[in-house]
Design a protein around this motif. Structure first.
Motif, short mmCIF file in Angstrom:
data_model
loop_
_atom_site.label_atom_id
_atom_site.label_comp_id
_atom_site.label_asym_id
_atom_site.label_seq_id
_atom_site.Cartn_x
_atom_site.Cartn_y
_atom_site.Cartn_z
N GLY A 1 15.86 -16.28 30.82
CA GLY A 1 15.35 -14.93 30.61
C GLY A 1 15.57 -14.46 29.18
N LEU A 2 16.75 -14.74 28.64
CA LEU A 2 17.04 -14.33 27.27
C LEU A 2 16.21 -15.13 26.26
CD1 LEU A 2 20.92 -13.92 27.56
CD2 LEU A 2 19.20 -12.11 27.50
N LEU A 3 16.00 -16.43 26.52
CA LEU A 3 15.16 -17.23 25.64
C LEU A 3 13.71 -16.75 25.68
CD1 LEU A 3 16.41 -20.89 26.21
CD2 LEU A 3 16.54 -19.57 24.09
N SER A 4 13.23 -16.43 26.88
CA SER A 4 11.86 -15.96 27.02
C SER A 4 11.63 -14.68 26.22
CB SER A 4 11.54 -15.73 28.49
OG SER A 4 10.22 -15.26 28.67
N ASN A 5 12.58 -13.73 26.32
CA ASN A 5 12.46 -12.50 25.55
C ASN A 5 12.52 -12.78 24.05
OD1 ASN A 5 12.00 -10.52 27.39
ND2 ASN A 5 14.10 -9.76 27.46
N ALA A 6 13.42 -13.68 23.65
CA ALA A 6 13.55 -13.99 22.23
C ALA A 6 12.24 -14.53 21.66
CB ALA A 6 14.69 -14.99 22.01
N ILE A 7 11.60 -15.42 22.40
CA ILE A 7 10.33 -15.97 21.94
C ILE A 7 9.25 -14.90 21.90
CG2 ILE A 7 8.45 -17.58 22.53
CD1 ILE A 7 10.61 -19.45 23.68
N LYS A 8 9.23 -14.06 22.93
CA LYS A 8 8.19 -13.03 23.03
C LYS A 8 8.25 -12.04 21.88
CE LYS A 8 6.20 -9.86 26.43
NZ LYS A 8 6.28 -9.35 27.82
#
Length: 306
Positions: A57-64
């Motif tokens: 979840g944190l990686l997904s937000n970081a990429i977004k």
């Protein structure tokens, strides 16, 4: 909700996540860097699925929310025995100080520090924080407007002796067994849909896709599917409602329906079964677990009757 206490390898867990998230990051010309402190044991006992959900979840937000630069993830030991710290840092647009105060409050969406086209942070960070507290840790963020964000969290996982376990089949094992499958992927989030689509393609399957439950019903009415991977939470029509409609369509070949969800609650699995779903997968999708489930349903010799 109860946590699992099973052996896992944190390096393998992180490698699997990087396999999933590096392709979409590369599509935005972002580098994803990873580092694990040598003091972090190879063999831990904890809840790897919950840990995988939090980091994903944190990686997904970081990429977004990052348009230029890189994203890094680091696992390191702390001075407290059994306590490990994870840090996910990005070079994105940052989060304002007032927003940081409510970032982990249930149902809140944080406004970012500067004008942008993305909207608020859409990961339920309150649920993330709750899981981390259950794992004996805490979560916090360091960020300045325009300076990116760094999310840190700690969790308890004790070192265990190495154990020999039978490996799950991998997507390199006889992908021909899946090539005939007619599969529909139903997922409203573009990033999640892209990631899942690439995982499925590596297994020799070319899936059809739908953005929500309503589109899924149209697809099912026009095509015959063996398996549907159905997200639970979607706009217009959620996965549970779509599944009930599909099960009520007596004139069609009934597919196996596997729920995809970022929620980690046992009642979600029960709700899926009550709606007529056949199986349940937590996000982020573990490639080997998905492959094993697809093999299982591909091997079913009789037409599916819900």
């Amino acid at each position: 909700m109860e946590l699992e206490h099973i052996p896992f390898n944190p390096r393998q867990l992180l490698a699997e996540l990087l396999d999933i998230f590096r392709p979409p990051a590369r599509g935005k010309n972002l580098a994803v860097l990873a580092d694990i402190d040598a003091a972090v044991p190879e063999n831990l006992v904890g809840d790897p699925q919950r840990l995988r959900q939090i980091i994903a979840g944190l990686l997904s937000n970081a990429i977004k929310y990052t348009q230029n630069g890189h994203i890094s993830i680091r696992l390191q030991a702390t001075a407290t025995p059994g306590l490990i710290q994870a840090s996910i840092k990005d070079t994105g647009i940052g989060i304002s100080k007032p927003a940081q105060d409510t970032l982990f409050t249930a149902f809140s969406q944080a406004d970012m520090a500067t004008p942008h086209p993305f909207g608020g942070i859409d990961l339920n960070l309150a649920s993330c924080a709750h899981l981390i507290r259950m794992m004996g840790g805490r979560i916090w963020v360091d960020s300045e407007p325009g300076q990116g964000a760094a999310f840190h969290f700690t969790f308890l996982a004790w070192q265990s002796p190495p154990q020999q376990t039978a490996p799950l089949p991998t997507h390199t094992d006889n992908t021909a067994a899946l090539a005939h499958l007619r599969l529909l992927l139903v997922e409203d989030d573009l990033l999640n849909r892209t990631i899942a689509g690439k995982l499925i393609a590596k297994m020799g399957i070319k899936p059809d896709t739908a953005n929500d439950g309503l589109q899924a019903l149209v697809q099912v009415g026009q095509n015959t599917y063996d398996i549907i991977l159905m997200d639970m939470q979607m706009p217009n029509m959620d996965g549970l409602t779509a599944t009930r409609h599909i099960r009520a369509m007596g004139h069609i070949h009934q597919p196996y329906i596997i729920a995809l969800t970022g929620n980690a609650l046992d009642e979600d699995a029960q709700a899926c079964k009550a709606a007529g779903m056949d199986d349940f997968l937590s996000k982020p999708i573990n490639t080997n677990t998905l492959f094993a489930k697809l093999l299982h349903y591909a091997a079913a010799s009789q037409p599916h009757v819900p």
